[in-house]
Design an enzyme around this catalytic site. Structure first.
Site, PDB file in Angstrom:
ATOM      1  N   CYS A  30       6.759 -89.961  -4.713  1.00  0.00           N
ATOM      2  CA  CYS A  30       5.824 -88.729  -4.515  1.00  0.00           C
ATOM      3  C   CYS A  30       6.673 -87.754  -3.796  1.00  0.00           C
ATOM      4  O   CYS A  30       7.382 -88.089  -2.803  1.00  0.00           O
ATOM      5  CB  CYS A  30       4.570 -88.963  -3.581  1.00  0.00           C
ATOM      6  SG  CYS A  30       3.231 -89.522  -4.720  1.00  0.00           S
ATOM      7  N   ARG A  85      10.651 -88.629   3.708  1.00  0.00           N
ATOM      8  CA  ARG A  85      10.621 -90.089   3.528  1.00  0.00           C
ATOM      9  C   ARG A  85      11.990 -90.721   3.324  1.00  0.00           C
ATOM     10  O   ARG A  85      12.531 -91.558   2.747  1.00  0.00           O
ATOM     11  CB  ARG A  85       9.634 -90.548   1.901  1.00  0.00           C
ATOM     12  CG  ARG A  85       8.565 -89.824   2.284  1.00  0.00           C
ATOM     13  CD  ARG A  85       7.730 -90.101   0.778  1.00  0.00           C
ATOM     14  NE  ARG A  85       7.071 -91.404   1.105  1.00  0.00           N
ATOM     15  CZ  ARG A  85       6.066 -91.822   0.111  1.00  0.00           C
ATOM     16  NH1 ARG A  85       6.120 -91.344  -0.938  1.00  0.00           N
ATOM     17  NH2 ARG A  85       5.558 -92.979   0.471  1.00  0.00           N
ATOM     18  N   PRO A  86      12.651 -90.780   4.864  1.00  0.00           N
ATOM     19  CA  PRO A  86      13.770 -91.475   4.625  1.00  0.00           C
ATOM     20  C   PRO A  86      13.806 -93.066   5.054  1.00  0.00           C
ATOM     21  O   PRO A  86      12.684 -93.270   4.736  1.00  0.00           O
ATOM     22  CB  PRO A  86      14.241 -91.008   6.220  1.00  0.00           C
ATOM     23  CG  PRO A  86      13.356 -90.537   6.992  1.00  0.00           C
ATOM     24  CD  PRO A  86      12.226 -90.189   5.859  1.00  0.00           C
ATOM     25  N   LEU A 114      14.750 -96.674   9.316  1.00  0.00           N
ATOM     26  CA  LEU A 114      13.978 -97.730   9.912  1.00  0.00           C
ATOM     27  C   LEU A 114      14.361 -99.093   9.234  1.00  0.00           C
ATOM     28  O   LEU A 114      14.534-100.067   9.876  1.00  0.00           O
ATOM     29  CB  LEU A 114      12.605 -97.679  10.088  1.00  0.00           C
ATOM     30  CG  LEU A 114      12.165 -96.357  10.773  1.00  0.00           C
ATOM     31  CD1 LEU A 114      10.669 -96.019  10.742  1.00  0.00           C
ATOM     32  CD2 LEU A 114      12.866 -96.407  12.325  1.00  0.00           C
ATOM     33  N   ASP A 151      -3.524 -91.469   2.805  1.00  0.00           N
ATOM     34  CA  ASP A 151      -3.649 -91.475   1.195  1.00  0.00           C
ATOM     35  C   ASP A 151      -5.116 -90.911   0.787  1.00  0.00           C
ATOM     36  O   ASP A 151      -5.304 -90.906  -0.246  1.00  0.00           O
ATOM     37  CB  ASP A 151      -3.468 -92.938   0.879  1.00  0.00           C
ATOM     38  CG  ASP A 151      -1.743 -93.103   0.681  1.00  0.00           C
ATOM     39  OD1 ASP A 151      -1.182 -92.290   0.751  1.00  0.00           O
ATOM     40  OD2 ASP A 151      -1.603 -94.325   0.455  1.00  0.00           O
ATOM     41  N   ARG A 166       0.017 -93.052 -11.850  1.00  0.00           N
ATOM     42  CA  ARG A 166       0.701 -94.068 -11.101  1.00  0.00           C
ATOM     43  C   ARG A 166      -0.106 -94.816 -10.105  1.00  0.00           C
ATOM     44  O   ARG A 166       0.174 -95.862  -9.867  1.00  0.00           O
ATOM     45  CB  ARG A 166       1.657 -93.076 -10.248  1.00  0.00           C
ATOM     46  CG  ARG A 166       2.730 -92.447 -10.729  1.00  0.00           C
ATOM     47  CD  ARG A 166       3.800 -91.715  -9.626  1.00  0.00           C
ATOM     48  NE  ARG A 166       3.817 -92.659  -8.467  1.00  0.00           N
ATOM     49  CZ  ARG A 166       3.671 -92.423  -7.389  1.00  0.00           C
ATOM     50  NH1 ARG A 166       3.708 -91.129  -6.824  1.00  0.00           N
ATOM     51  NH2 ARG A 166       3.833 -93.269  -6.370  1.00  0.00           N
TER      52      ARG A 166
HETATM   53  C1  UD1 Z   1       3.374 -96.227   2.051  1.00  0.00           C
HETATM   54  C2  UD1 Z   1       2.536 -96.232   0.979  1.00  0.00           C
HETATM   55  C3  UD1 Z   1       2.031 -94.901   0.728  1.00  0.00           C
HETATM   56  C4  UD1 Z   1       1.215 -94.674   2.221  1.00  0.00           C
HETATM   57  C5  UD1 Z   1       2.276 -94.648   3.330  1.00  0.00           C
HETATM   58  C6  UD1 Z   1       1.657 -94.254   4.750  1.00  0.00           C
HETATM   59  C7  UD1 Z   1       3.191 -98.083  -0.572  1.00  0.00           C
HETATM   60  C8  UD1 Z   1       4.027 -98.299  -1.797  1.00  0.00           C
HETATM   61  N1  UD1 Z   1       3.154 -96.610  -0.145  1.00  0.00           N
HETATM   62  O1  UD1 Z   1       4.315 -95.716   1.978  1.00  0.00           O
HETATM   63  O2  UD1 Z   1       0.838 -94.947  -0.374  1.00  0.00           O
HETATM   64  O3  UD1 Z   1       1.069 -92.944   1.889  1.00  0.00           O
HETATM   65  O4  UD1 Z   1       2.564 -96.215   3.415  1.00  0.00           O
HETATM   66  O5  UD1 Z   1       0.415 -95.155   4.914  1.00  0.00           O
HETATM   67  O6  UD1 Z   1       2.870 -98.969   0.061  1.00  0.00           O
HETATM   68  N2  UD1 Z   1       9.523 -93.198   7.994  1.00  0.00           N
HETATM   69  C9  UD1 Z   1      10.672 -92.837   8.535  1.00  0.00           C
HETATM   70  N3  UD1 Z   1      11.744 -93.823   8.444  1.00  0.00           N
HETATM   71  C10 UD1 Z   1      11.698 -94.693   7.671  1.00  0.00           C
HETATM   72  C11 UD1 Z   1      10.649 -94.869   6.799  1.00  0.00           C
HETATM   73  C12 UD1 Z   1       9.525 -94.292   7.241  1.00  0.00           C
HETATM   74  O7  UD1 Z   1      11.030 -91.795   9.394  1.00  0.00           O
HETATM   75  O8  UD1 Z   1      12.935 -95.493   7.610  1.00  0.00           O
HETATM   76  C13 UD1 Z   1       8.541 -92.068   8.040  1.00  0.00           C
HETATM   77  C14 UD1 Z   1       8.258 -91.354   6.692  1.00  0.00           C
HETATM   78  O9  UD1 Z   1       9.027 -90.192   6.634  1.00  0.00           O
HETATM   79  C15 UD1 Z   1       6.692 -91.091   6.884  1.00  0.00           C
HETATM   80  C16 UD1 Z   1       6.309 -92.248   7.978  1.00  0.00           C
HETATM   81  O10 UD1 Z   1       7.482 -92.894   8.346  1.00  0.00           O
HETATM   82  O11 UD1 Z   1       6.598 -89.956   7.672  1.00  0.00           O
HETATM   83  C17 UD1 Z   1       5.390 -93.284   7.168  1.00  0.00           C
HETATM   84  O12 UD1 Z   1       6.058 -93.775   5.945  1.00  0.00           O
HETATM   85  P1  UD1 Z   1       5.826 -95.194   5.570  1.00  0.00           P
HETATM   86  O13 UD1 Z   1       4.878 -96.036   6.652  1.00  0.00           O
HETATM   87  O14 UD1 Z   1       7.280 -96.013   5.528  1.00  0.00           O
HETATM   88  O15 UD1 Z   1       5.276 -95.016   3.999  1.00  0.00           O
HETATM   89  P2  UD1 Z   1       5.897 -95.921   2.795  1.00  0.00           P
HETATM   90  O16 UD1 Z   1       6.043 -97.224   3.062  1.00  0.00           O
HETATM   91  O17 UD1 Z   1       6.773 -94.896   2.199  1.00  0.00           O
END
Ligand code: UD1
Length: 419
Positions: free
Chosen positions: A116, A121-122, A125, A306, A398
Site C-alpha cells: 500500500c 514504511r522503512p 527496525l 486500518d 487484497r
Molecule cells: C501492519 C499491518 C497493517 C497496519 C500496520 C499498523 C500487516 C500485514 N499489516 O503493517 O495493516 O496498518 O501494521 O497497524 O500486518 N516503521 C519504521 N521502521 C520499521 C518498521 C516500521 O519506521 O522498520 C514505521 C512505519 O513506517 C509506520 C509504523 O512504523 O509508520 C508502523 O508500521 P508497522 O507496525 O511496521 O506496520 P506493518 O507491519 O507494515
C-alpha cells in the site's frame, strides 16, 4: 481492470460473518517455513494478499494446498532462493519471510517490498533487530541480504512498536541460540496469534500481547507439524460495523472477538451507534446521523490506523465537526480527495483531517488508492445518493473476501464489472 458500481441508499440488515484475519494469516504462513514440515492453517481468508504469500512459499519450494479456508503448507523442501522484486513488489508483507528464512537457513536475499502507498514504511527496525541477533546485513541495488552462521538471542528494544518488525524478530528468534527479548513490542492480537502458532510447531515464545516478548531458542530437531486456526479479522468486522452505522442499518457481525475491536466499539458508542456485544458477535444498530467525535490512531490497543479511512467516511455524515489525527502512517489521507468528490467537507492540516459533517454524499466516479481507502469509499457509496463507480478495486480485493457479495446479502446494491 474491475470496478464496483454501487447504488447507495439501502439500509444493511441481517447477519454477516467476518472471515479469518488477513494480517494474522500472513505471518503464520511465513512462519510455516520454520518447521520444515506440515502446517495446517484453518480459517485463512481467500484474498489476493494470501495468494501472493502462498505463491511465494510455493516459489521457495513448499508444497501448498488449499481446501476452502484451510491452507496446508509442507515446507520440507524449501530452499533459500533469492526473492526478486517481481514477487516482493506485489505485497509489502512478503518481507515477513525474512526472519523465518534467516532463522532456518542462516541466509536470505530479498528485494525491498512493495504494498500500500501509505507512507515510506522503512524496514530499519527489522534489520537492526536481526543485526542485534548476529546477522550481517548488506543492502545493495534494492536488495537486502542477511547472513548469520548462527543467530544468537539478544535483548532488542524497538524504537516504536512495529507489527512487522515484532513478527519478523519473533520468527528469527525461534531457532536462535539462547533467549531473545523484544521490548516495546507490538501488542496487536495478530502477534498473539503468531505466538500461538510458533508454540504449536515447538517454539518457546511468551509475552505476546504485552510490551515484552521472550523467545527461548530451540533446536531445529524440536520443530514439529502443527494445526492452527487463525483469529477472526478485526478490521473486516470493524468495516462491517461502520457500514451498518453509515446506512442506518441493523446487522449482527459474527466470528468476532469483541475485545479485539473494543477501541472501535468505544468510538462507535461515543458517536451514538447502538452496540450490543455477545461472546463472539456484535450487534450494531444505526441511530440516524452519528455525533461528531475525535479520533487519534495509535498502535494497539489504541484506535487502529486500518479503521481510520472507514471512520472518516462515517464522520463525513456526522452532526458537527470531527477531527481525525493519523499518527501511525504519514501518508494515509488519500481517500480524502475522493470523499470530497462525493460532497464531503474535509480539510487536511498536517497529520489531522478536520471533517465538517454534511447532510448527504452523492455518487461520483472515484478511485481506490489503497486497501482501507478503498473500503472507506465503498462505505461512503452505500450511504450516498445516486450511483458511484469505484475503480482500482484490486486494492479492495487484497483485504476483503467477497465484500460485495456480503453487502448485497445484507441488502446493498453492488455490481462488479469487468472492462
Ligand atoms: C501492519 C499491518 C497493517 C497496519 C500496520 C499498523 C500487516 C500485514 N499489516 O503493517 O495493516 O496498518 O501494521 O497497524 O500486518 N516503521 C519504521 N521502521 C520499521 C518498521 C516500521 O519506521 O522498520 C514505521 C512505519 O513506517 C509506520 C509504523 O512504523 O509508520 C508502523 O508500521 P508497522 O507496525 O511496521 O506496520 P506493518 O507491519 O507494515
Amino acid at each position: 481492470m474491475q470496478k464496483l458500481l454501487i447504488v447507495g441508499g439501502n439500509r444493511l440488515e441481517g447477519t454477516v460473518r467476518a472471515s479469518g484475519s488477513k494480517n494474522a494469516t500472513l505471518p503464520v504462513l511465513a512462519a510455516c517455513i520454520l518447521n520444515a514440515g506440515v502446517s495446517t492453517i484453518h480459517e485463512a481468508p481467500r484474498l489476493r494478499d494470501i495468494s501472493v504469500m502462498k505463491f511465494l512459499l510455493h516459489y521457495l519450494g513448499a508444497k501448498v494446498t488449499n481446501e476452502g479456508s484451510t491452507i496446508i503448507v509442507d515446507s520440507s523442501n524449501i530452499e533459500p532462493l533469492e526473492i526478486s522484486e517481481g514477487i516482493m513488489r506485489r505485497m509489502r508483507a512478503s518481507n515477513l519471510v525474512l526472519g523465518a528464512m534467516l532463522g532456518r537457513f542462516g541466509r536470505v536475499k530479498i528485494s525491498y517490498p512493495g504494498g500500500c502507498q501509505i507512507g515510506s514504511r522503512p524496514m530499519d527496525l527489522h534489520l537492526k533487530g536481526l543485526q542485534a541477533m548476529g546477522a550481517v546485513i548488506r543492502e545493495k541495488f534494492g536488495y537486502i541480504m542477511a547472513e548469520a552462521k548462527k543467530l544468537t538471542g539478544a535483548d532488542i528494544h524497538l524504537d516504536l512498536p512495529s507489527v512487522g518488525a515484532t513478527e519478523n524478530l519473533m520468527m528469527a528468534a525461534v531457532l536462535a541460540e539462547g533467549v531473545t527479548t523484544i521490548r516495546n513490542a507490538a501488542k496487536e492480537p495478530e502477534i498473539v496469534d503468531l505466538q500461538n502458532y510458533l508454540n504449536a510447531i515447538g517454539g518457546r515464545v511468551k509475552g505476546a500481547g504485552t510490551d515484552n516478548i521472550k523467545i527461548e531458542g530451540v533446536a531445529h530437531s524440536q520443530m514439529k507439524p502443527a494445526v492452527h486456526s487463525v483469529i477472526p479479522d478485526r478490521i473486516e468486522a470493524g468495516t462491517h460495523i461502520v457500514a451498518t452505522a453509515i446506512t442506518g442499518g441493523e446487522v449482527t457481525v459474527t466470528n468476532v472477538i469483541p475485545e479485539h475491536i473494543e477501541p472501535l466499539l468505544a468510538k462507535m458508542r461515543e458517536a451514538g451507534v447502538g452496540i450490543t456485544v455477545g461472546d463472539d458477535f456484535v450487534r450494531v444498530r444505526g441511530n440516524g446521523r452519528v455525533k461528531s467525535i475525535d479520533i487519534k490512531t495509535m498502535p494497539y490497543p489504541g484506535f487502529p490506523t486500518d479503521m481510520q479511512p472507514q471512520m472518516m467516511a462515517l464522520l463525513s455524515l456526522a452532526e458537527g465537526t470531527s477531527v481525525i489525527t493519523e499518527t501511525v502512517f504519514e501518508n494515509r489521507f488519500k481517500h480524502v480527495g475522493e470523499l470530497r468528490r462525493m460532497g464531503a467537507d474535509i480539510k487536511v492540516e498536517g497529520q489531522s483531517a478536520i471533517i465538517k459533517g454534511v447532510d448527504k454524499l452523492s455518487g461520483a466516479c472515484i478511485e481506490a488508492s489503497d486497501l482501507r481507502a478503498g473500503a472507506s469509499l465503498v462505505l461512503a457509496s452505500l450511504a450516498a445518493e445516486n450511483g458511484t463507480v469505484i475503480e482500482n478495486i484490486n486494492h479492495i480485493d487484497r483485504g476483503y473476501e467477497r465484500l460485495e457479495q456480503k453487502y448485497n446479502f445484507l441488502g446493498a446494491r453492488i455490481v462488479r464489472v469487468h472492462n
